[in-house]
Design an enzyme around this catalytic site. Structure first.
Site, PDB file in Angstrom:
ATOM      1  N   HIS A  75      50.369 -41.583 -51.303  1.00 13.60           N
ATOM      2  CA  HIS A  75      49.672 -42.432 -50.330  1.00 13.60           C
ATOM      3  C   HIS A  75      50.074 -42.014 -48.922  1.00 13.60           C
ATOM      4  O   HIS A  75      51.112 -41.394 -48.724  1.00 13.60           O
ATOM      5  CB  HIS A  75      50.027 -43.904 -50.575  1.00 13.60           C
ATOM      6  N   CYS A 132      44.749 -49.000 -46.250  1.00 15.57           N
ATOM      7  CA  CYS A 132      46.018 -49.494 -46.760  1.00 15.57           C
ATOM      8  C   CYS A 132      46.158 -50.964 -46.383  1.00 15.57           C
ATOM      9  O   CYS A 132      46.171 -51.295 -45.199  1.00 15.57           O
ATOM     10  CB  CYS A 132      47.174 -48.689 -46.181  1.00 15.57           C
TER      11      CYS A 132
HETATM   12 ZN    ZN Z   1      47.251 -45.393 -55.383  1.00 15.56          ZN
END
Ligand code: ZN
Length: 306
Positions: free
Chosen positions: A213, A244
């Site tokens: 990420h 996010c």
């Molecule tokens: Zn993920």
């Protein structure tokens, strides 16, 4: 099919869509998956077999699998949280199943209400199910170790714990393990160290993929460290779709367009046509109006002569 150096596994239809509340209609998902494959993607995680009441965004995963299976040469991957999910995945006819297994037991209990031992039991049951299938129809089964680089509940997750889990997952019958930086805590030195340690523990070919990420902006740096450590499959999502939830303004997954650009610029072959890939953003934008899409390359454009 042309030889490639790095497999990019596009997780937008799963990780991206599960993190936004709007639901992309199935016809748009089908067009998107086909367009991604036309752009050169060889592996796409098309959804997750979880109850529709938990993730209504992914309720049509079985139908999308059926569509994706009509595309020649595409590895159709899904996530399953448990045995029930694996049964559904097998029925749908997927090529690859990943079960997310949180290295942090606190996270595991909070997320799926299961201890590590209970999760391993679930993994063993899935392995038994897969063994009943003819070899040709048997999907690859990956134990995806999530929160491998740190956890929002427990903080630091000891590397010893990851090594133990990787060993247990292989012993339980998984074909391979993967590491996932679910929380965006990883740094390049840690990636290099942990990938090396897990490979040494379970064998070089039993850890090939990483799910990173970009929560704290280290996604591409971590991807580069992963390559140095011998990783050959990287997950990413088109336009960093889904963003996010903890860091507004940041993409969730690494942006596929930026990852392809980095790798191809370095002379590594991904098999992906970047211009065609960027064009597929229009499909997402039309189906999900107002949704933010990230990426430096789509904004800045390709350099002259690329
Ligand atoms: Zn993920």
């Amino acid at each position: 099919m042309k030889k490639i150096d790095i497999v990019i596994s596009e997780v937008g239809p799963r990780d991206g869509l599960q993190n936004i509340s709007a639901i992309m209609p199935l016809p748009a998902k089908k067009i998107w998956v086909s367009a991604l494959a036309t752009a050169g993607l060889r592996e796409i995680e098309v959804g997750s077999f979880v109850p529709a009441r938990i993730l209504p965004q992914l309720a049509d995963t079985a139908e999308l699998v059926t569509h994706a299976q009509t595309i020649t040469g595409l590895t159709v991957a899904v996530l399953v949280p448990n045995y029930q999910g694996a049964e559904n995945a097998v029925r749908a006819g997927v090529d690859k199943i990943t079960i997310p297994f949180s290295a942090s037991e606190t996270h595991c209990l909070a997320n799926v209400n299961r201890s590590h031992e209970q999760m391993l039991e679930e993994v063993r049951k899935i392995v038994e199910l897969l063994k009943t299938l003819p070899a040709r129809q048997r999907p690859i089964f990956e134990g995806g170790i999530s929160t491998a680089f740190g956890c929002t509940l427990e903080g630091h997750v000891p590397e010893k714990k990851i090594l133990e889990l990787a060993t247990s997952l292989m012993a339980a019958g998984c074909d391979e393990v993967g590491l996932s930086d679910t929380t965006g805590y990883a740094d390049p030195a840690q990636v290099r160290r942990l990938v090396g340690a897990v490979k040494a523990e379970v064998g070089n070919n039993n850890l090939t993929g990483l799910h990173l990420h970009n929560t704290r902006g280290l996604g591409l740096a971590n991807a580069l460290a992963a390559l140095d450590a011998g990783i050959t499959t990287l997950d990413s999502s088109l336009g960093g779709l889904g963003g996010c939830p903890f860091a507004p303004g940041a993409s969730g997954n690494i942006v596929t367009e930026d990852l392809v650009y980095m790798l191809e610029s370095m002379g590594l072959r991904t098999g992906i046509n970047l211009e065609k890939l960027i064009e597929t953003r229009q499909i997402v934008q039309a189906a999900l109006p107002g949704e933010t899409m990230f990426g430096f390359i789509p904004d800045a454009g390709l350099p002259i002569g690329y």
